[in-house]
Enzyme design. Sequence first.
Site, PDB file in Angstrom:
ATOM      1  N   ASP A  22      13.784 -39.683  38.424  1.00 23.13           N
ATOM      2  CA  ASP A  22      12.802 -38.791  37.808  1.00 23.13           C
ATOM      3  C   ASP A  22      11.938 -39.616  36.857  1.00 23.13           C
ATOM      4  O   ASP A  22      12.436 -40.158  35.869  1.00 23.13           O
ATOM      5  CB  ASP A  22      13.546 -37.682  37.034  1.00 23.13           C
ATOM      6  CG  ASP A  22      12.610 -36.657  36.416  1.00 23.13           C
ATOM      7  OD1 ASP A  22      11.390 -36.924  36.336  1.00 23.13           O
ATOM      8  OD2 ASP A  22      13.097 -35.592  35.998  1.00 23.13           O
ATOM      9  N   ASN A  35      12.436 -37.715  42.684  1.00 21.48           N
ATOM     10  CA  ASN A  35      13.670 -37.067  42.226  1.00 21.48           C
ATOM     11  C   ASN A  35      14.121 -35.974  43.188  1.00 21.48           C
ATOM     12  O   ASN A  35      15.151 -35.332  42.976  1.00 21.48           O
ATOM     13  CB  ASN A  35      13.514 -36.505  40.811  1.00 21.48           C
ATOM     14  CG  ASN A  35      12.518 -35.372  40.726  1.00 21.48           C
ATOM     15  OD1 ASN A  35      11.833 -35.035  41.699  1.00 21.48           O
ATOM     16  ND2 ASN A  35      12.409 -34.753  39.551  1.00 21.48           N
ATOM     17  N   TYR A  39       0.260 -26.353  35.335  1.00 21.33           N
ATOM     18  CA  TYR A  39      -0.197 -27.352  36.294  1.00 21.33           C
ATOM     19  C   TYR A  39      -1.574 -27.881  35.912  1.00 21.33           C
ATOM     20  O   TYR A  39      -1.802 -29.093  35.858  1.00 21.33           O
ATOM     21  CB  TYR A  39      -0.222 -26.751  37.690  1.00 21.33           C
ATOM     22  CG  TYR A  39      -0.570 -27.725  38.796  1.00 21.33           C
ATOM     23  CD1 TYR A  39       0.290 -28.770  39.109  1.00 21.33           C
ATOM     24  CD2 TYR A  39      -1.735 -27.585  39.533  1.00 21.33           C
ATOM     25  CE1 TYR A  39      -0.014 -29.663  40.132  1.00 21.33           C
ATOM     26  CE2 TYR A  39      -2.045 -28.470  40.555  1.00 21.33           C
ATOM     27  CZ  TYR A  39      -1.182 -29.506  40.855  1.00 21.33           C
ATOM     28  OH  TYR A  39      -1.488 -30.386  41.865  1.00 21.33           O
ATOM     29  N   LYS A  80       6.251 -31.965  32.214  1.00 22.59           N
ATOM     30  CA  LYS A  80       6.844 -33.246  31.847  1.00 22.59           C
ATOM     31  C   LYS A  80       6.414 -34.382  32.778  1.00 22.59           C
ATOM     32  O   LYS A  80       6.131 -35.489  32.323  1.00 22.59           O
ATOM     33  CB  LYS A  80       8.375 -33.136  31.838  1.00 22.59           C
ATOM     34  CG  LYS A  80       8.923 -32.365  30.644  1.00 22.59           C
ATOM     35  CD  LYS A  80      10.417 -32.156  30.739  1.00 22.59           C
ATOM     36  CE  LYS A  80      11.180 -33.443  30.565  1.00 22.59           C
ATOM     37  NZ  LYS A  80      12.656 -33.221  30.556  1.00 22.59           N
ATOM     38  N   TYR A 114      -5.487 -45.295  28.271  1.00 23.70           N
ATOM     39  CA  TYR A 114      -4.914 -46.608  28.577  1.00 23.70           C
ATOM     40  C   TYR A 114      -5.986 -47.557  29.107  1.00 23.70           C
ATOM     41  O   TYR A 114      -5.951 -48.763  28.844  1.00 23.70           O
ATOM     42  CB  TYR A 114      -3.769 -46.476  29.589  1.00 23.70           C
ATOM     43  CG  TYR A 114      -2.412 -46.421  28.935  1.00 23.70           C
ATOM     44  CD1 TYR A 114      -1.547 -47.503  28.980  1.00 23.70           C
ATOM     45  CD2 TYR A 114      -1.993 -45.284  28.254  1.00 23.70           C
ATOM     46  CE1 TYR A 114      -0.288 -47.472  28.379  1.00 23.70           C
ATOM     47  CE2 TYR A 114      -0.752 -45.230  27.646  1.00 23.70           C
ATOM     48  CZ  TYR A 114       0.091 -46.324  27.710  1.00 23.70           C
ATOM     49  OH  TYR A 114       1.323 -46.282  27.103  1.00 23.70           O
ATOM     50  N   THR A 170      11.135 -31.364  44.784  1.00 28.67           N
ATOM     51  CA  THR A 170      10.365 -30.679  45.824  1.00 28.67           C
ATOM     52  C   THR A 170      10.179 -31.564  47.055  1.00 28.67           C
ATOM     53  O   THR A 170       9.759 -31.080  48.101  1.00 28.67           O
ATOM     54  CB  THR A 170       8.970 -30.250  45.316  1.00 28.67           C
ATOM     55  OG1 THR A 170       8.219 -31.396  44.916  1.00 28.67           O
ATOM     56  CG2 THR A 170       9.089 -29.287  44.149  1.00 28.67           C
ATOM     57  N   GLY A 228       2.878 -47.233  31.014  1.00 28.33           N
ATOM     58  CA  GLY A 228       3.561 -48.314  30.306  1.00 28.33           C
ATOM     59  C   GLY A 228       4.094 -49.366  31.258  1.00 28.33           C
ATOM     60  O   GLY A 228       3.997 -50.574  30.990  1.00 28.33           O
TER      61      GLY A 228
END
Length: 329
Positions: free
Chosen positions: A59, A35, A148, A94, A162, A38, A105
Amino acid sequence: MPRKRILITGAAGFLGSHLCDRFIKEDYHVIGMDNLITGDLRNIEHLFKLDNFEFYHHDVSNFVHVPGELHYILHFASPASPIDYLKIPIQTLKVGSLGTHNLLGLALAKGARMLIASTSEVYGDPSVNPQPEEYWGNVNPVGPRGVYDEAKRFQEAMTMAYHTYHGLETRIVRIFNTYGPRMRLNDGRVLPAFIGQALRGESLTMFGDGSQTRSFCYVDDLIEGIYRLLFSDYPHPVNIGNPDEITIRQFGEEIIKLTGTDQQMISLPLPTDDPKQRRPDITKAKALLGWEPKVSRSEGLKITYEYFKSLPQDLVEKVEHKDFKHYTR
């Protein structure tokens, strides 16, 4: 035979761009995603002309769709320096949570193997040195570094869930301090901070008395370790880093000698939760991957310094000096 397809998130960042280069070299079809919050397109612009590279400006905290087959996913999208995650704490959380969930997924839907970039920050301010993978850490979840540290700890937990619940092929790399070309001078990490200050003729700022330690791994060594881990059959976390430990004061003195400058080192107050020691136990990497670092710090620093010296002067000067009163990694 058609090329295998690999998605690399954070592709325009320091590590992501080097991973793109490695998998292009290995003749994969590389899909870069970033995105650019940075990341910098200049890190990958040399790849745009290739028919086996494509780029998505996206993103990963939002739904991720990649058409066609996908064999591997490397999740390296995340702010990774103190200055970044102080400025954008919500985005940091996020991308480690929602972003990881979205990509897991996608991996499940595509039948792809997924490797996530975790970090030595999961160990916090460790009470054990060196840090083995079995050490659970000493982390302050509500301190300034918590956004972080906890994003990475959650990312590991989600990935293992998962793996155990869905049987997804997953790999977890815990990355220790890494350096090399394409680092940003203004990202607040100790090495670019010191070199940037040397290039501008400023005093080198250390925190406390400089007795805290770090261990620096050259980027080519790290990329080799990640490559080997991806193709291993080990789903649990593996430390990749250089166990050659040095104090921040000693490291600053090395930078002064390297740059041929005569700056002084000055001391600032020690920041909250700043790790006092950081050194990887790489026993697992040696045994499982046959990996250990090859590039000496003196050799790697010379290459990195030449890279920083080659940058346009405006990039060297555009650093916001006030940011350096925060802590470094």
